[in-house]
Write a protein that holds these residues in place. Structure first.
Motif, PDB file in Angstrom:
ATOM      1  N   PHE A   1      34.603  40.283  41.140  1.00 21.21           N
ATOM      2  CA  PHE A   1      34.034  39.072  41.728  1.00 21.21           C
ATOM      3  C   PHE A   1      34.318  37.856  40.843  1.00 21.21           C
ATOM      4  O   PHE A   1      34.530  36.755  41.346  1.00 21.21           O
ATOM      5  N   ASP A   2      34.344  38.053  39.518  1.00 19.29           N
ATOM      6  CA  ASP A   2      34.633  36.966  38.582  1.00 19.29           C
ATOM      7  C   ASP A   2      36.050  36.410  38.746  1.00 19.29           C
ATOM      8  O   ASP A   2      36.330  35.289  38.334  1.00 19.29           O
TER       9      ASP A   2
ATOM     10  N   PHE B   1      37.630  39.259  49.775  1.00 20.17           N
ATOM     11  CA  PHE B   1      38.607  40.225  49.277  1.00 20.17           C
ATOM     12  C   PHE B   1      38.044  41.630  49.435  1.00 20.17           C
ATOM     13  O   PHE B   1      36.837  41.816  49.614  1.00 20.17           O
ATOM     14  N   LEU B   2      38.932  42.586  49.395  1.00 18.06           N
ATOM     15  CA  LEU B   2      38.572  44.002  49.373  1.00 18.06           C
ATOM     16  C   LEU B   2      39.152  44.578  48.100  1.00 18.06           C
ATOM     17  O   LEU B   2      40.179  44.106  47.605  1.00 18.06           O
ATOM     18  N   PHE B   3      38.525  45.620  47.587  1.00 20.79           N
ATOM     19  CA  PHE B   3      39.076  46.253  46.392  1.00 20.79           C
ATOM     20  C   PHE B   3      38.690  47.721  46.340  1.00 20.79           C
ATOM     21  O   PHE B   3      37.747  48.157  46.994  1.00 20.79           O
ATOM     22  N   CYS B   4      39.443  48.465  45.588  1.00 16.76           N
ATOM     23  CA  CYS B   4      39.085  49.840  45.265  1.00 16.76           C
ATOM     24  C   CYS B   4      39.540  50.093  43.839  1.00 16.76           C
ATOM     25  O   CYS B   4      40.475  49.462  43.347  1.00 16.76           O
ATOM     26  N   SER B   5      38.851  50.977  43.188  1.00 17.75           N
ATOM     27  CA  SER B   5      39.177  51.245  41.786  1.00 17.75           C
ATOM     28  C   SER B   5      39.476  52.710  41.596  1.00 17.75           C
ATOM     29  O   SER B   5      39.118  53.557  42.392  1.00 17.75           O
ATOM     30  N   GLY B   6      40.144  52.977  40.511  1.00 19.69           N
ATOM     31  CA  GLY B   6      40.495  54.345  40.157  1.00 19.69           C
ATOM     32  C   GLY B   6      41.143  54.345  38.795  1.00 19.69           C
ATOM     33  O   GLY B   6      41.232  53.322  38.126  1.00 19.69           O
TER      34      GLY B   6
ATOM     35  N   SER C   1      44.761  56.088  30.993  1.00 18.86           N
ATOM     36  CA  SER C   1      45.375  54.763  30.997  1.00 18.86           C
ATOM     37  C   SER C   1      44.378  53.676  31.376  1.00 18.86           C
ATOM     38  O   SER C   1      44.767  52.543  31.581  1.00 18.86           O
ATOM     39  N   GLY C   2      43.106  54.026  31.480  1.00 17.07           N
ATOM     40  CA  GLY C   2      42.089  53.040  31.793  1.00 17.07           C
ATOM     41  C   GLY C   2      41.877  52.871  33.281  1.00 17.07           C
ATOM     42  O   GLY C   2      42.434  53.589  34.096  1.00 17.07           O
ATOM     43  N   MET C   3      41.088  51.927  33.615  1.00 16.59           N
ATOM     44  CA  MET C   3      40.725  51.651  34.999  1.00 16.59           C
ATOM     45  C   MET C   3      41.795  50.785  35.659  1.00 16.59           C
ATOM     46  O   MET C   3      42.295  49.842  35.057  1.00 16.59           O
ATOM     47  N   ARG C   4      42.127  51.140  36.882  1.00 11.95           N
ATOM     48  CA  ARG C   4      43.027  50.320  37.696  1.00 11.95           C
ATOM     49  C   ARG C   4      42.253  49.884  38.926  1.00 11.95           C
ATOM     50  O   ARG C   4      41.536  50.680  39.517  1.00 11.95           O
ATOM     51  N   VAL C   5      42.413  48.627  39.295  1.00 11.15           N
ATOM     52  CA  VAL C   5      41.726  48.091  40.466  1.00 11.15           C
ATOM     53  C   VAL C   5      42.778  47.477  41.382  1.00 11.15           C
ATOM     54  O   VAL C   5      43.577  46.652  40.953  1.00 11.15           O
ATOM     55  N   LEU C   6      42.770  47.898  42.628  1.00  6.70           N
ATOM     56  CA  LEU C   6      43.651  47.339  43.648  1.00  6.70           C
ATOM     57  C   LEU C   6      42.822  46.348  44.443  1.00  6.70           C
ATOM     58  O   LEU C   6      41.749  46.695  44.956  1.00  6.70           O
ATOM     59  N   ILE C   7      43.298  45.105  44.527  1.00  4.46           N
ATOM     60  CA  ILE C   7      42.571  44.047  45.222  1.00  4.46           C
ATOM     61  C   ILE C   7      43.448  43.493  46.336  1.00  4.46           C
ATOM     62  O   ILE C   7      44.627  43.226  46.129  1.00  4.46           O
TER      63      ILE C   7
ATOM     64  N   ARG D   1      30.832  50.289  55.592  1.00  7.55           N
ATOM     65  CA  ARG D   1      29.880  49.433  54.878  1.00  7.55           C
ATOM     66  C   ARG D   1      30.212  49.393  53.394  1.00  7.55           C
ATOM     67  O   ARG D   1      31.095  50.087  52.929  1.00  7.55           O
ATOM     68  N   SER D   2      29.443  48.595  52.685  1.00  6.66           N
ATOM     69  CA  SER D   2      29.460  48.536  51.208  1.00  6.66           C
ATOM     70  C   SER D   2      30.799  48.070  50.641  1.00  6.66           C
ATOM     71  O   SER D   2      31.231  48.540  49.596  1.00  6.66           O
ATOM     72  N   LYS D   3      31.427  47.137  51.321  1.00  5.67           N
ATOM     73  CA  LYS D   3      32.715  46.629  50.851  1.00  5.67           C
ATOM     74  C   LYS D   3      32.592  45.900  49.523  1.00  5.67           C
ATOM     75  O   LYS D   3      33.525  45.882  48.732  1.00  5.67           O
ATOM     76  N   GLY D   4      31.439  45.320  49.257  1.00  5.01           N
ATOM     77  CA  GLY D   4      31.210  44.642  47.984  1.00  5.01           C
ATOM     78  C   GLY D   4      31.123  45.594  46.802  1.00  5.01           C
ATOM     79  O   GLY D   4      31.130  45.166  45.656  1.00  5.01           O
ATOM     80  N   PHE D   5      31.077  46.894  47.084  1.00  3.26           N
ATOM     81  CA  PHE D   5      31.008  47.900  46.028  1.00  3.26           C
ATOM     82  C   PHE D   5      32.334  48.647  45.870  1.00  3.26           C
ATOM     83  O   PHE D   5      32.378  49.733  45.304  1.00  3.26           O
ATOM     84  N   GLY D   6      33.403  48.089  46.418  1.00  3.38           N
ATOM     85  CA  GLY D   6      34.722  48.693  46.251  1.00  3.38           C
ATOM     86  C   GLY D   6      35.084  49.705  47.314  1.00  3.38           C
ATOM     87  O   GLY D   6      35.939  50.557  47.105  1.00  3.38           O
ATOM     88  N   LEU D   7      34.472  49.603  48.477  1.00  2.00           N
ATOM     89  CA  LEU D   7      34.775  50.511  49.587  1.00  2.00           C
ATOM     90  C   LEU D   7      35.362  49.716  50.747  1.00  2.00           C
ATOM     91  O   LEU D   7      35.183  48.512  50.838  1.00  2.00           O
ATOM     92  N   GLY D   8      36.057  50.408  51.638  1.00  5.63           N
ATOM     93  CA  GLY D   8      36.527  49.788  52.875  1.00  5.63           C
ATOM     94  C   GLY D   8      37.983  49.366  52.918  1.00  5.63           C
ATOM     95  O   GLY D   8      38.518  49.099  53.985  1.00  5.63           O
TER      96      GLY D   8
END
Length: 171
Positions: A4-5, A15-20, A25-31, A155-162
């Protein structure tokens, strides 16, 4: 919060995002966003544009992590769907609104999970049940399909779903 920052000028989540990540290699976030993110305070950012021709294919392999629920009639209570059959039925009931056709024989629920978060001003935790799926879809209505991709599913797109990830299928 870090995602969000990256969008300080957006009054609403646009925006939509998911993490994994694999833990090594650390966290990767697709936005996915039409707005360009700012440079992050931590980590690195790689921005790629998607050419419009990407969305001109007839069929795609899709993958998504989302929160499918049904709402009890005359109540605000929602029931999360977890079984593969219930999740597929939920998706199939929405495919016309999304301008797609999902091929049931290709559908696979690949995982599920729960997220729990503390609320600042409430002693109750928020718990979100989600599923991970993959399958094949074909596009019947390009405009509705693009709207679904932009808005995400469940639902819950703000939590990295959808977020719906796509890979074109060549014929």
């Amino acid at each position: 919060q870090r995602v969000f920052d990256l969008f300080p000028d957006c009054s609403e989540r646009s925006f939509l995002f998911c993490s994994g990540g694999d833990g090594r290699s650390g966290m990767r976030v697709l936005i996915q966003s039409e707005a360009r993110p700012v440079t992050p305070e931590y980590g690195t950012l790689e921005v790629k544009s998607i050419d419009e021709s990407f969305f001109s294919h007839g069929s795609y392999l899709f993958q998504s992590k989302f929160c499918p629920v049904i709402q009890k009639s005359h109540s605000r209570e929602v029931i999360p769907l977890k079984s593969e059959g219930d999740v597929l039925k939920w998706l199939l009931s929405r495919q016309k609104d999304w301008g797609i056709e999902i091929y049931p024989d290709s559908f696979l629920k690949t995982g599920d999970g729960k997220m729990s978060m503390d609320q600042r001003d409430n002693p109750r935790n928020i718990t979100i049940d989600y599923v991970e799926v993959t399958g094949v879809l074909s596009v019947n209505d390009r405009e509705l399909f693009l709207q679904m991709i932009k808005q995400g599913i469940g639902r819950s797109k703000g939590f990295g779903l959808g977020l719906v990830q796509l890979r074109p299928i060549s014929k």
